[in-house]
Motif scaffolding. Structure first.
Motif, PDB file in Angstrom:
ATOM      1  N   GLU A 646     -25.183 112.427  22.177  1.00  0.00           N
ATOM      2  CA  GLU A 646     -26.104 111.711  21.300  1.00  0.00           C
ATOM      3  C   GLU A 646     -27.561 112.041  21.586  1.00  0.00           C
ATOM      4  O   GLU A 646     -28.411 111.912  20.731  1.00  0.00           O
ATOM      5  CB  GLU A 646     -25.889 110.201  21.467  1.00  0.00           C
ATOM      6  CG  GLU A 646     -24.509 109.736  21.016  1.00  0.00           C
ATOM      7  CD  GLU A 646     -24.320 108.260  21.277  1.00  0.00           C
ATOM      8  OE1 GLU A 646     -25.189 107.481  20.851  1.00  0.00           O
ATOM      9  OE2 GLU A 646     -23.324 107.889  21.913  1.00  0.00           O
ATOM     10  N   LEU A 746     -15.794 109.837  19.606  1.00  0.00           N
ATOM     11  CA  LEU A 746     -16.782 110.283  18.624  1.00  0.00           C
ATOM     12  C   LEU A 746     -16.249 111.449  17.804  1.00  0.00           C
ATOM     13  O   LEU A 746     -16.402 111.498  16.582  1.00  0.00           O
ATOM     14  CB  LEU A 746     -18.078 110.692  19.338  1.00  0.00           C
ATOM     15  CG  LEU A 746     -18.917 109.564  19.948  1.00  0.00           C
ATOM     16  CD1 LEU A 746     -19.985 110.131  20.870  1.00  0.00           C
ATOM     17  CD2 LEU A 746     -19.567 108.714  18.865  1.00  0.00           C
ATOM     18  N   SER A 752     -21.338 109.795  15.386  1.00  0.00           N
ATOM     19  CA  SER A 752     -22.374 110.349  16.252  1.00  0.00           C
ATOM     20  C   SER A 752     -23.011 109.299  17.150  1.00  0.00           C
ATOM     21  O   SER A 752     -23.844 109.634  17.991  1.00  0.00           O
ATOM     22  CB  SER A 752     -23.468 111.005  15.403  1.00  0.00           C
ATOM     23  OG  SER A 752     -24.073 110.032  14.554  1.00  0.00           O
TER      24      SER A 752
END
Length: 767
Positions: A646, A746, A752
């Motif tokens: 991220e 994810l 995300s």
């Protein structure tokens, strides 16, 4: 004796290069048990044909497995700790985490495939543990193993592979042709003497040779080869002497191993003195060798370097060594069956250690060439040669780590080739460098450059604690030795780490300092790396200097003849064409040219970057279902989400692209297409990226949100607001394991951010 060419299609199998004879009962038993059990082990002594039976069975059933049949050769594996890495590499799972076993299990979780593990006996305990984990994690997985003994895993079914039937004494000679041992021997003789036929004049001798060798296929094939040189009566008489000698030994091995030993020993006796010496010395190689290696390691003490080629040809004519499929059109490769190699090692005896040193030192010269040749016209040849010698490098590094006082040499072997590890074997490279750094603690320039190489891999793999410790020591040693090139290396890898941390302005300062240092030292490879990293930093900053940096990086690589580096530079020129000039088609061509250049290197890391960049372009210019599949396919290349985090600038562009595509085609269509791409094999991903995809009608998107029970548990904890550290503490696992679970979640959900996971948990309560 079978070759190792790989068949195409979904999965990976060696092609059968000689006829398959008999074994109808064993095939029927194997087919029946494989249909009703999830682990089947073919057992039997060396040379009895376990591998050949497994390959034939796998070839017959491959269409029944939606995700294919994957063959994993373990005969060259010496270190059980690398079993998970070996399986991951065979399955095209290159970017693995610190727990490759877990990555393989997670990858196989929803797959319907057959995994063939060949020659498990060398790493039997590790195989048993990993097989148990895989079967528990992947309910539709089946495993077909070959081993000289059972693995001892719960639920394992066994097929004992016997020698081929030979005619008993009471059978009339005219009926002997129906027996499989006679059929195999006859077919293999015809391969070298096409006019050979079994008739009334020679049938009794053929039968007796098959009996002498107890119907052991490898023994029969070795004997058949000698029909080029000897008559059938000569073969019979010489074998009879050998077998009598061996059976006089009252060991408990039983007759079948003795028959094979008789055939191998007899072949050894018939070789010239030079061929025998070469056979013995070649036993120190792992996974094959080439002529240069044989000359360097095996010549001297009775073998002149100029004689090696003729001796290799002689051993090939006697089927002691085989020609391997060419991975390079310029270099012929050779290999030796494990059983034959082991016989040579036994004959080498107390001279083994001396030749292990010669083997190790030969590969030290190979890795040393990276310092001078890895950025120039020999870059491609050097990389491909190193990949070809992967098993031998493993053996050389392992020998150095195990030999008292030789541990620092492991750094000389593993550190110079860090860009080789970077291209797809990150975890294995880090494993070796960690072992070598820990085993050679003395402060030396060799250790300093080993630390620098380790930092490159640790940085990319997100091993922050390791990176911080190593970079601090490396910087200290650079000062102690007043080494400007080492200082430049520290600045370069520090700048790279700052890019991933999102501190782009700080990264520019480090990288500009590193660039000046490398230029002053005349290090063109270091200069290129800095120009490429400056391209990344200025691209993410929208700094107009990005075009100059990208073009300069490409010109430097192109003028140096460094094909792989030029491909990386095309990533930089491609993103500039796309974002700064709006030339989508030109950018796409750059990325595709880079992928084509990187394919011969099997450089999954570079290809992963290019597929990701293609998804950005498609998301901005053509935000459709194909763009979503490209995003998923980029995840498929990375698998464990090595760089898809991220906090990185890359992921911010991923987020923007994801939202553009979702807005254009809707959430449901995006998720379905993304998950379809995420399930692609590496070859399917490349085909999609190059616009060469042939859609598989069987391909279907995996069910949305199909998480494992543990991943769902982690998702719930994310929904409760827990951090990775808190999740690790709650589940009593390491923080890295918790992070890996989050990355997998994810990827599977096409998300995300943690907030998206939290919303998904609220919408999908587990009952």
């Amino acid at each position: 004796m079978e070759g190792s060419r790989r068949a195409g299609g979904r999965g990976r199998l060696p092609a059968e290069v000689t006829s398959f004879v008999g074994r109808q009962r064993e095939l029927a038993d194997t087919r029946r048990l494989l249909a009703s059990s999830r682990l089947l082990t073919l057992t039997g002594p060396a040379g009895v044909g376990k591998t050949r039976l497994a390959v034939r069975m796998a070839t017959e059933v491959k269409r029944t497995f939606a995700d294919g049949v994957w063959f994993v050769e373990l005969d060259a594996l010496r270190d059980p700790a690398l079993l998970g890495h070996t399986l991951a590499e065979a399955l095209d799972l290159i970017q693995v985490s610190a727990s490759p076993d877990a990555d393989v299990a997670e990858f196989l979780e929803n797959k319907h495939l057959l995994l063939v593990l060949d020659n498990c006996e060398h790493v039997a305990e590790a195989c048993a543990v990993l097989v148990g984990k895989l079967l528990a994690a992947a309910p539709r997985l089946r495993i077909l193993a070959t081993s000289r003994h059972v693995l001892g895993v719960e639920g394992e079914q066994i097929v004992a592979v016997p020698p081929l039937p030979t005619p008993p004494a009471e059978v009339p000679p005219t009926d002997a042709d129906q027996y499989e041992a006679v059929q195999l021997f006859t077919e293999r003789v015809r391969a070298v003497v096409p006019e050979f036929v079994v008739d009334d004049a020679n049938r009794a001798l053929v039968i007796e040779v098959c009996r002498q060798l107890d119907g052991v296929p490898l023994a029969l094939e070795l004997a058949a080869v000698w029909m080029r040189t000897l008559s059938l009566p000569q073969i019979h008489d010489r074998l009879a002497d050998r077998v009598r000698l061996l059976l006089g030994d009252q060991s408990t091995d039983g007759p079948h191993p003795k028959a094979l030993e008789a055939a191998i020993g007899w072949s050894y006796d018939l070789c010239s003195p030079g061929e025998r010496l070469l056979w013995e010395r070649l036993s120190v190689f792992s996974g094959g060798f080439d002529l240069d290696g044989a000359e360097a390691v095996c010549s001297g003490d009775g073998i002149e370097p100029d004689d090696v080629l003729g001796l290799v040809a002689g051993l090939m004519n006697k089927s002691i060594i085989t020609r391997t499929p060419a991975s390079s059109p310029a270099v012929a490769g050779y290999d030796m069956l494990l059983t034959i190699s082991q016989y040579g090692a036994t004959r080498l005896g107390d001279r083994t250690r001396a030749y292990q040193y010669r083997h190790r030192d030969y590969y030290r010269t190979l890795t040393a060439q990276w310092a001078t040749d890895s950025f120039g016209p020999r870059q491609a040849d050097l990389f491909l040669r190193t990949r070809r010698e992967h098993h031998n490098l493993r053996t050389a590094i392992g020998f150095s780590l195990a030999e008292p006082g030789e541990e620092p040499v492991a750094l000389e072997l593993a550190a110079p080739i860090w860009t080789f590890w970077f291209a797809g074997l990150l975890r294995e490279g880090l494993l070796y460098l960690t072992r070598a750094i820990e085993a050679a603690p003395e402060a030396t320039p060799r250790r300093a450059f080993g630390l620098l190489a380790g930092c490159q891999l640790a940085m990319f793999l997100g091993e922050a604690e390791l990176f911080g410790r190593w970079i601090a020591e490396c910087a200290e040693l650079a000062g102690a030795y007043d080494d400007d090139r080492l200082r430049a290396g520290v600045a370069e890898v520090s700048g790279h780490e700052l890019i991933y941390a999102g501190r782009l302005d700080d990264a520019l300062g480090e990288l500009e300092s590193a660039l000046a240092g490398f230029r002053a030292a005349g290090d063109r490879h270091g200069e290129f790396n800095c120009l490429h990293l400056l391209t990344l930093a200025t691209f993410f900053l929208a700094d107009p200097r990005v075009e100059d940096f990208s073009r300069e990086a490409y010109r430097l690589a192109e003028s140096s003849g460094a094909v792989q580096s030029a491909a990386y530079a095309l990533w930089g020129t491609g993103v500039v064409e796309w974002r700064d000039h709006g030339r989508y088609e030109v950018a796409t061509r750059h990325f595709r040219d880079a992928i084509r250049s990187l394919r011969p290197f099997n450089d999954r890391t570079g290809i992963g970057f290019c597929v990701q960049a293609l998804s950005w372009c498609a998301g901005a210019e053509e935000p459709d279902e194909r763009a979503a599949r490209l995003m998923g396919a980029a995840r498929a290349v990375w698998r464990s989400g090595v760089i898809v985090k991220e906090t990185t600038p890359y992921s911010r562009l991923d987020d923007l692209t994801r939202e553009q595509i979702r807005a254009a085609i809707g959430d449901a269509a995006f998720t379905a297409a993304y998950q379809l791409g995420a399930g692609y094999t590496f070859e399917q991903t490349v085909a999609l990226a190059l616009g060469e995809e042939v859609r598989d009608r069987r391909a279907r998107a995996r069910p949305v949100g199909r998480l494992t029970p543990r991943e769902h548990e982690v998702a719930v904890l994310i929904g409760d607001g827990l951090s990775n550290r808190e999740i690790a503490a709650r589940l009593t696992v390491s923080r890295r394991t918790a992070e890996t679970h989050v990355e997998h979640i994810l990827g599977k959900l096409g998300f995300s951010s943690r907030s998206q996971i939290a919303r998904w948990v609220a919408d999908h309560p587990r009952t």
